[in-house]
Design a protein around this motif. Structure first.
Motif, PDB file in Angstrom:
ATOM      1  N   LYS A   2       0.903  -1.127  -0.052  1.00  0.00           N
ATOM      2  CA  LYS A   2       0.002   0.102  -0.011  1.00  0.00           C
ATOM      3  C   LYS A   2       0.901   1.378   0.062  1.00  0.00           C
ATOM      4  O   LYS A   2       2.010   1.216   0.520  1.00  0.00           O
ATOM      5  N   LYS A   3       0.508   2.349  -0.563  1.00  0.00           N
ATOM      6  CA  LYS A   3       0.966   3.553  -0.641  1.00  0.00           C
ATOM      7  C   LYS A   3       1.205   4.214   0.842  1.00  0.00           C
ATOM      8  O   LYS A   3       0.173   4.134   1.540  1.00  0.00           O
ATOM      9  N   GLY A   4       2.589   4.520   1.320  1.00  0.00           N
ATOM     10  CA  GLY A   4       2.577   4.981   2.345  1.00  0.00           C
ATOM     11  C   GLY A   4       2.902   4.111   3.693  1.00  0.00           C
ATOM     12  O   GLY A   4       2.780   4.495   4.506  1.00  0.00           O
ATOM     13  N   MET A   5       2.813   2.831   3.122  1.00  0.00           N
ATOM     14  CA  MET A   5       3.089   1.828   4.102  1.00  0.00           C
ATOM     15  C   MET A   5       4.562   1.886   4.722  1.00  0.00           C
ATOM     16  O   MET A   5       5.524   2.037   3.901  1.00  0.00           O
ATOM     17  N   ASP A  24       5.736  -5.413   7.298  1.00  0.00           N
ATOM     18  CA  ASP A  24       5.220  -4.160   7.072  1.00  0.00           C
ATOM     19  C   ASP A  24       4.750  -3.902   8.462  1.00  0.00           C
ATOM     20  O   ASP A  24       4.774  -4.402   9.432  1.00  0.00           O
ATOM     21  N   GLU A  25       3.951  -2.661   8.615  1.00  0.00           N
ATOM     22  CA  GLU A  25       3.436  -2.293  10.020  1.00  0.00           C
ATOM     23  C   GLU A  25       2.298  -3.113  10.358  1.00  0.00           C
ATOM     24  O   GLU A  25       1.958  -2.840  11.703  1.00  0.00           O
ATOM     25  N   GLN A  26       1.890  -3.887   9.678  1.00  0.00           N
ATOM     26  CA  GLN A  26       0.900  -4.934  10.051  1.00  0.00           C
ATOM     27  C   GLN A  26       1.492  -6.284  10.340  1.00  0.00           C
ATOM     28  O   GLN A  26       0.770  -7.312  10.704  1.00  0.00           O
ATOM     29  N   GLY A 120      15.163 -13.843  17.758  1.00  0.00           N
ATOM     30  CA  GLY A 120      14.602 -13.685  16.289  1.00  0.00           C
ATOM     31  C   GLY A 120      13.816 -15.015  16.132  1.00  0.00           C
ATOM     32  O   GLY A 120      12.685 -15.135  15.551  1.00  0.00           O
ATOM     33  N   HIS A 121      14.700 -16.242  16.620  1.00  0.00           N
ATOM     34  CA  HIS A 121      13.803 -17.426  16.056  1.00  0.00           C
ATOM     35  C   HIS A 121      12.489 -17.417  16.925  1.00  0.00           C
ATOM     36  O   HIS A 121      11.484 -17.746  16.338  1.00  0.00           O
ATOM     37  N   LEU A 122      12.468 -17.215  18.293  1.00  0.00           N
ATOM     38  CA  LEU A 122      11.348 -16.852  18.973  1.00  0.00           C
ATOM     39  C   LEU A 122      10.249 -16.359  18.417  1.00  0.00           C
ATOM     40  O   LEU A 122       8.994 -16.621  18.531  1.00  0.00           O
ATOM     41  N   ALA A 123      10.595 -14.818  17.964  1.00  0.00           N
ATOM     42  CA  ALA A 123       9.690 -14.086  17.621  1.00  0.00           C
ATOM     43  C   ALA A 123       9.130 -14.561  16.366  1.00  0.00           C
ATOM     44  O   ALA A 123       7.956 -14.386  15.782  1.00  0.00           O
ATOM     45  N   ALA A 124       9.976 -15.310  15.395  1.00  0.00           N
ATOM     46  CA  ALA A 124       9.445 -15.716  13.964  1.00  0.00           C
ATOM     47  C   ALA A 124       8.422 -16.929  14.401  1.00  0.00           C
ATOM     48  O   ALA A 124       7.292 -17.063  13.597  1.00  0.00           O
ATOM     49  N   GLY A 125       8.928 -17.805  15.395  1.00  0.00           N
ATOM     50  CA  GLY A 125       7.636 -18.788  15.886  1.00  0.00           C
ATOM     51  C   GLY A 125       6.689 -18.238  16.446  1.00  0.00           C
ATOM     52  O   GLY A 125       5.560 -18.777  16.083  1.00  0.00           O
ATOM     53  N   ILE A 126       6.539 -17.182  17.184  1.00  0.00           N
ATOM     54  CA  ILE A 126       5.513 -16.562  17.919  1.00  0.00           C
ATOM     55  C   ILE A 126       4.568 -16.019  16.618  1.00  0.00           C
ATOM     56  O   ILE A 126       3.432 -16.266  16.415  1.00  0.00           O
ATOM     57  N   ALA A 127       5.049 -15.442  15.591  1.00  0.00           N
ATOM     58  CA  ALA A 127       4.099 -15.038  14.567  1.00  0.00           C
ATOM     59  C   ALA A 127       3.660 -15.887  13.795  1.00  0.00           C
ATOM     60  O   ALA A 127       2.506 -15.758  13.444  1.00  0.00           O
ATOM     61  N   ALA A 312      12.154  -5.308  15.439  1.00  0.00           N
ATOM     62  CA  ALA A 312      12.370  -4.022  15.330  1.00  0.00           C
ATOM     63  C   ALA A 312      10.997  -3.232  15.346  1.00  0.00           C
ATOM     64  O   ALA A 312      10.811  -2.054  15.919  1.00  0.00           O
ATOM     65  N   LEU A 313       9.846  -3.745  14.611  1.00  0.00           N
ATOM     66  CA  LEU A 313       8.387  -3.306  14.470  1.00  0.00           C
ATOM     67  C   LEU A 313       8.226  -3.114  15.922  1.00  0.00           C
ATOM     68  O   LEU A 313       7.775  -2.061  16.288  1.00  0.00           O
TER      69      LEU A 313
END
Length: 321
Positions: A2-5, A24-26, A120-127, A312-313
């Motif tokens: 999206k524009k402005g993302m 992205d921010e989502q 990072g591994h844990l965050a990827a797993g959570i998501a 980072a987000l």
């Protein structure tokens, strides 16, 4: 897009993978690229100096491959700077990633968020598993880690991790790789060993014992036993399945000890070894009555920068995604 993302870029330079990802921010994955480090045929690993040199070569390729339209929308950079989020945790391979990320963040005048490979591994797993519980048990199983963790995810961009137990010698991924290379498989051997094991006799999964004492596990003795099976001329597929079966029983006992100590039943399983489908299925059978198992997507289980970008987000936005 999206524009402005607004976008967030992550970099991770682990022992065997150079990776870059953008979310992205989502918290949706927008772009991802990675390069597996080259290991000479027949070798069972890389020296840190050799791995670092390959990261130095790979990073410019990954950065220049990012579609140009994304750069103006990147508002923060994340980078893993250590294996674990503890003071004494250090590996030289994380220096190239930090250097590139710090230079880009400075040139762009945008925030740089430092994190760890394990987070990072844990965050990827959570998501990727959609885990919503902020307090849970986790198993991180890879070529460089076999650890049982108690995790609190209550701070944006930061995971509070307590080590409960793990291996006293070889990691699960090292066990797989050493036996796999001996069987003539390429390093790292995880994918190839899993494919080979699909041809095995079902009973082969029980050939190797598990070595678990409370919160301590060992793979060195069973690795020797697996090598002995090869020396005896056993079917390679059966040996591969025996390795998988041993890992299942070992992790099952370790997780059971963790659940009894903490009373937690939400469990996240991450790391390269966690991408093995046989291990996933068998652990589900063993623990389904007592635990809710959450798995990173197979491709998100292996080393990648997706979780780094997500952290980072979180840090920049000040809220848990």
């Amino acid at each position: 897009m999206k524009k402005g993302m607004t976008l967030y870029l992550g970099i991770d330079t682990s022992a065997y993978t150079t990776s870059l990802a953008i979310v992205d921010e989502q918290a949706e994955l927008v772009y991802e690229n990675r390069k597996i480090l080259t290991v000479p045929e027949g070798e069972r690993g890389l020296a840190q100096s050799a791995a670092l040199f390959q990261h130095v070569q790979n990073l410019p390729q990954l950065v220049t491959a990012v579609p140009p339209q994304y750069w103006e929308k990147v508002s923060a950079l994340g980078v893993s700077t250590a294996p674990r989020p503890i003071q004494e945790s250090y590996m030289p391979v994380f220096l190239p990633g930090y250097g590139v990320a710090a230079a880009m963040a400075s040139a762009r005048c945008i925030p740089l968020v430092e994190t760890s490979h394990q987070e990072g591994h844990l965050a990827a797993g959570i998501a990727s598993s959609k885990l919503k519980e902020p307090h849970f048990l986790a198993i991180h199983i890879s070529g460089g880690t076999t650890e049982l963790l108690e995790v609190h995810h209550t701070q944006p961009g930061k995971l509070d991790i307590q080590l409960l137990g793990g291996t006293t010698d070889l990691h699960a991924g090292q066990f797989v790789d050493r036996v796999g290379v001996r069987l003539g498989l390429p390093f790292p051997a995880g994918k190839s060993l899993e494919e080979l094991a699909r041809q095995a006799d079902p009973g082969a999964a029980a050939w190797l014992p598990s070595a678990v004492r409370g919160f301590e596990v060992s793979f060195s003795g069973v690795e020797t036993a697996a090598q002995r099976l090869i020396d005896q001329g056993k079917n390679p597929a059966d040996v591969a399945r025996a390795v998988e079966g041993c890992i299942v029983r070992t992790l099952g006992k370790l997780l059971q000890a963790g659940m009894e100590k903490t009373t937690l039943s939400e469990i996240l399983i991450v790391g390269g070894v966690a991408s093995n489908q046989f291990i996933r299925q068998e652990l589900k059978k063993r623990l389904a009555r007592h635990a809710n198992l959450h798995w990173a997507e197979p491709d998100w289980s292996r080393d990648n920068a997706i979780g780094v970008a997500l952290l980072a987000l979180e840090k920049v936005r000040g809220c848990i995604i």
